[in-house]
Every structure is written in C-alpha cells, then in structure tokens.
Design a protein around this motif. Structure first.
Motif, mmCIF file in Angstrom:
data_model
loop_
_atom_site.group_PDB
_atom_site.id
_atom_site.type_symbol
_atom_site.label_atom_id
_atom_site.label_comp_id
_atom_site.label_asym_id
_atom_site.label_seq_id
_atom_site.Cartn_x
_atom_site.Cartn_y
_atom_site.Cartn_z
ATOM 1 N N UNK A 326 -13.545 10.543 34.392
ATOM 2 C CA UNK A 326 -13.869 9.199 34.888
ATOM 3 C C UNK A 326 -15.137 9.250 35.746
ATOM 4 N N UNK A 327 -16.046 10.064 35.330
ATOM 5 C CA UNK A 327 -17.273 10.357 36.087
ATOM 6 C C UNK A 327 -18.109 9.094 36.304
ATOM 7 N N UNK A 328 -18.499 8.865 37.562
ATOM 8 C CA UNK A 328 -19.378 7.754 37.872
ATOM 9 C C UNK A 328 -18.701 6.408 38.013
ATOM 10 N N UNK A 329 -17.411 6.339 37.758
ATOM 11 C CA UNK A 329 -16.678 5.083 37.898
ATOM 12 C C UNK A 329 -16.290 4.890 39.359
ATOM 13 N N UNK A 330 -16.347 3.665 39.856
ATOM 14 C CA UNK A 330 -15.989 3.358 41.237
ATOM 15 C C UNK A 330 -14.527 2.898 41.293
ATOM 16 N N UNK A 331 -13.751 3.535 42.165
ATOM 17 C CA UNK A 331 -12.334 3.200 42.288
ATOM 18 C C UNK A 331 -11.963 3.031 43.758
ATOM 19 N N UNK A 332 -10.732 2.575 44.001
ATOM 20 C CA UNK A 332 -10.191 2.405 45.354
ATOM 21 C C UNK A 332 -11.142 1.644 46.280
ATOM 22 N N UNK A 333 -11.610 0.451 45.920
ATOM 23 C CA UNK A 333 -12.524 -0.296 46.791
ATOM 24 C C UNK A 333 -11.860 -0.668 48.110
ATOM 25 N N UNK A 334 -12.558 -0.385 49.209
ATOM 26 C CA UNK A 334 -12.106 -0.738 50.554
ATOM 27 C C UNK A 334 -13.316 -1.268 51.317
ATOM 28 N N UNK A 335 -13.126 -2.307 52.104
ATOM 29 C CA UNK A 335 -14.233 -2.926 52.831
ATOM 30 C C UNK A 335 -14.249 -2.495 54.284
ATOM 31 N N UNK A 336 -15.463 -2.325 54.810
ATOM 32 C CA UNK A 336 -15.655 -2.209 56.249
ATOM 33 C C UNK A 336 -16.018 -3.598 56.742
ATOM 34 N N UNK A 337 -15.141 -4.182 57.554
ATOM 35 C CA UNK A 337 -15.342 -5.535 58.049
ATOM 36 C C UNK A 337 -16.032 -5.495 59.399
ATOM 37 N N UNK A 338 -17.002 -6.371 59.593
ATOM 38 C CA UNK A 338 -17.711 -6.524 60.861
ATOM 39 C C UNK A 338 -17.515 -7.953 61.318
ATOM 40 N N UNK A 339 -16.817 -8.131 62.444
ATOM 41 C CA UNK A 339 -16.480 -9.472 62.940
ATOM 42 C C UNK A 339 -15.756 -10.287 61.860
ATOM 43 N N UNK A 340 -14.898 -9.610 61.123
ATOM 44 C CA UNK A 340 -14.095 -10.265 60.110
ATOM 45 C C UNK A 340 -14.784 -10.498 58.788
ATOM 46 N N UNK A 341 -16.037 -10.082 58.661
ATOM 47 C CA UNK A 341 -16.789 -10.303 57.431
ATOM 48 C C UNK A 341 -17.115 -8.975 56.761
ATOM 49 N N UNK A 342 -17.072 -8.919 55.425
ATOM 50 C CA UNK A 342 -17.405 -7.684 54.714
ATOM 51 C C UNK A 342 -18.846 -7.264 54.959
#
Length: 365
Positions: A326-342
């Motif tokens: 699965x080379x190069x595929x993006x998985x497990x997306x998680x956001x870093x929120x700043x003041x509640x915004x991505x």
C-alpha cells in the motif's frame, strides 16, 4: 443512513477524483463544502513531508494535539520492523513524541501504552490512538487485542491530567461488540470521539459481522465495514449504542455491495455541523480519502474525495518495494486543531527513509 446512495456509483476515480480534489484544470463539482462550512482538504493541502521515520519500527496512527506549552504532542503507534506490516495486530505499542511546531522534527519521548500480556483485554497489542482534551483532562482512546486477532479488537480509554502522564489504564474495554449475528458482532475499533453540544459524549466506532468476514470471497475486502455510534453521559461511560446503528453503511450503494466501505474515521464539529474524514475502501477506490458531513451526527452526506495519494502532491519518492503493498497511500487521517479549526492533517503512509511506514504531514490552507 447515507443519502444519495446511488450517486456516482459507477464512476472511476480518475480523472474525476483528481478534478474534485482540485489537482487538475478540468471542470469539477463545487469544493468539498459550501462557503459557510469548512473542508480545505484537496487543493489547499500543502505537503510538509514525512515525520517520525524510525529505522527499527513501522509508525502508524499519528494523533496530534497542542500542549499547554504550545508545543505539538503526537501519540502514535509503532511495532518492530521484524514483524512486517502486519505487526500492528500483535505487538504494537502507543508512544508520544514532541515537536516545537507541526513542521518541526518530532522527538520520541516515551512509550505510553504497551501490551500487558496474558489475562488482559489488551494483552497483545495497543493501537489506534486518538487523543483529546476533554473536561480538563486528556482522553486517549485506543484499541487493544487479547489474542493478536481481529475478533478481540476492543476500544479502550486511558486518561491523564497531563500529556506526560501518568495514565490511568482501563481494566476493561470501553465498548464491546454486539450479540452474535448483529452487524457489529466481530469487534470494536477505529475510535472517533466528539463531545456533543448537549453535553453528551459521542463515540464512533468501526465494526463488521463475523459471518460476512469469514465467508467473504474477496481477499482484499473481507466483511462489510460499517460505523456505529455509542453515547454516554460521562466521558468514562457507560456508552450505549444508538438504536439506529449502523449510522454509515456504504454496502447498499450501486451493485458493488461489500466492496464499498471505509475506515479510519476522524470526527469533529465546526460551523454547527459534524465533519468526518476517513480512508476510502472502494467508494471511489482504495487510494483516496473521504469527507462527509452531518447536521445531527447520525445522517451523513454522500462522501466526497478529501485527499489523494502522496504522489499527487508533487512529492517524489523512490519506487515501491515488493514488501509494501500500500505504498504511498495515506491512511488514518487525524487533524491537528488550532482554536477548534483544522490546521494540519496527519496521516500514516508506508514508505519513508527506511521503507517501513511513517507519519506524513500536510498544512491546511
């Protein structure tokens, strides 16, 4: 349940998904959300690059959060290189790393949760970390197994007053599978959490039916992965499953049935709506990310393409080695929120300097 179930069911990913994601000049539908909402996942993603490349480990499940000191703490999964890509299920631990900014190098600090051995529900692995600050404490949702197999995947919750710990480890899982024969009788995994404006605690989880899993004729997609919702009056539970589960089920779309699935959900609220990022498993194809939204957190929109493989962002990487499928595929997306915004998108991806797996970070905007 999903709306517009049959919409676009017969279309291939390319060039449609590339256009939808803003990476071509071809005509495309509107951006992922109307202006009154937010979803700058597509043409507004700016690659920062790989982080947490560890020579002796596969790194996965990168969940970031700002600390009180303004630094970025990321809780991530890792397992020994010797176990191969499948080691996440039997021998994974959850660690913490810190960086001065989201774009700085991350430095390993400690192992937070490790498998506890025979007799425990998380005896053989600790995986899927998801960190949040809730009610003045830190909540670390995760998944554990007791036998190194998928049928004992269970969601748990560890808590601490500080990101540095100490962490209170649960003696029992937070959420159990449903009764035999139910859609979610196999496991509970991939936790996604949001505190509802009404004060309730909402936990989304992935599961599937054991019989469908064991009798599947498709080796690439076994069972029908769906998402359910469980609600509690306290962070620590008990969590009661929503009677209308599953709240997201793609299997009724078109004629492809169980080949249209998703996993790795991340849920947050913005502009009065529930927003969700996930990894596609056949709605478009297996290489893209999905975005959904909801007014009430139960009825979700038809998914739109949120992000594409790393190569589509002008990032040059070496050819794929044979041991990474699965080379190069993006998985497990998680956001870093700043003041509640991505502000930043953290994903996991096979490859990197040591040809194992690492974090991959995007700036949003």
């Amino acid at each position: 349940m999903l709306t517009r179930r049959t919409f676009l069911s017969g279309l291939a990913l390319a060039p449609f998904a590339r256009a939808w994601a803003g990476l071509t000049d071809e005509p495309k539908p509107s951006l992922l959300l109307p202006k009154r909402s937010f979803a700058r996942f597509s043409k507004y993603l700016k690659p920062v690059g790989r982080r947490l490349e560890m020579e002796e480990y596969y790194v996965w499940c990168n969940s970031p959060i700002y600390g009180p000191d303004g630094r970025v703490h990321v809780f991530f999964s890792r397992w020994p290189r010797s176990k191969g890509m499948g080691g996440w299920l039997n021998g994974c631990e959850i660690c913490r790393a810190v960086a001065d900014t989201p774009e700085s190098p991350f430095v390993y600090q400690e192992t937070v949760l490790a498998p506890r051995g025979p007799g425990y529900w998380d005896a053989t692995t600790c995986h899927n970390p998801h960190i949040q600050h809730v009610d003045g404490k830190y909540a670390l949702f995760f998944m554990g197994t007791s036998n190194g197999k998928t049928n004992t995947k269970r969601i748990g919750l560890a808590t601490a007053d500080r990101l540095e710990g100490p962490w209170t480890r649960p003696d029992a899982p937070l959420l159990l599978p449903g009764p035999e024969g139910s859609w979610d009788d196999h496991c509970t995994t991939n936790p996604a959490f949001v505190k509802h404006p009404n004060g309730q605690y909402w936990l989304y989880y992935k599961s599937w039916n054991t019989r469908e899993y064991e009798t599947s004729t498709d080796p690439t997609v076994r069972g029908n992965r769906q998402y359910g919702l469980a609600v509690a009056k306290r962070l620590e539970g008990p969590y009661v499953k929503y009677a209308g589960n599953p709240v997201i089920d793609f299997s009724k779309m078109g004629d492809n049935q169980q080949n249209k699935q998703f996993e790795d959900a991340f849920v947050w609220r913005q502009h009065g709506r529930f927003c969700l990022l996930a990894r596609d498993m056949g709605v478009y194809n297996h290489e893209v990310g999905l975005y959904l939204e909801s007014e009430d957190g139960r009825q979700w929109s038809y998914p739109k393409v949120a992000f594409l493989p790393i190569r589509e962002y002008g990032v040059q990487e070496p050819p794929a080695p044979k041991h990474l499928k699965r080379y190069g595929r993006l998985e497990r997306p998680q956001l870093l929120l700043k003041d509640g915004k991505p502000a930043y998108l953290f994903c996991a991806s096979q490859g990197g300097r040591y040809m194992t797996a690492s974090s991959f970070v995007f700036r949003i905007g």
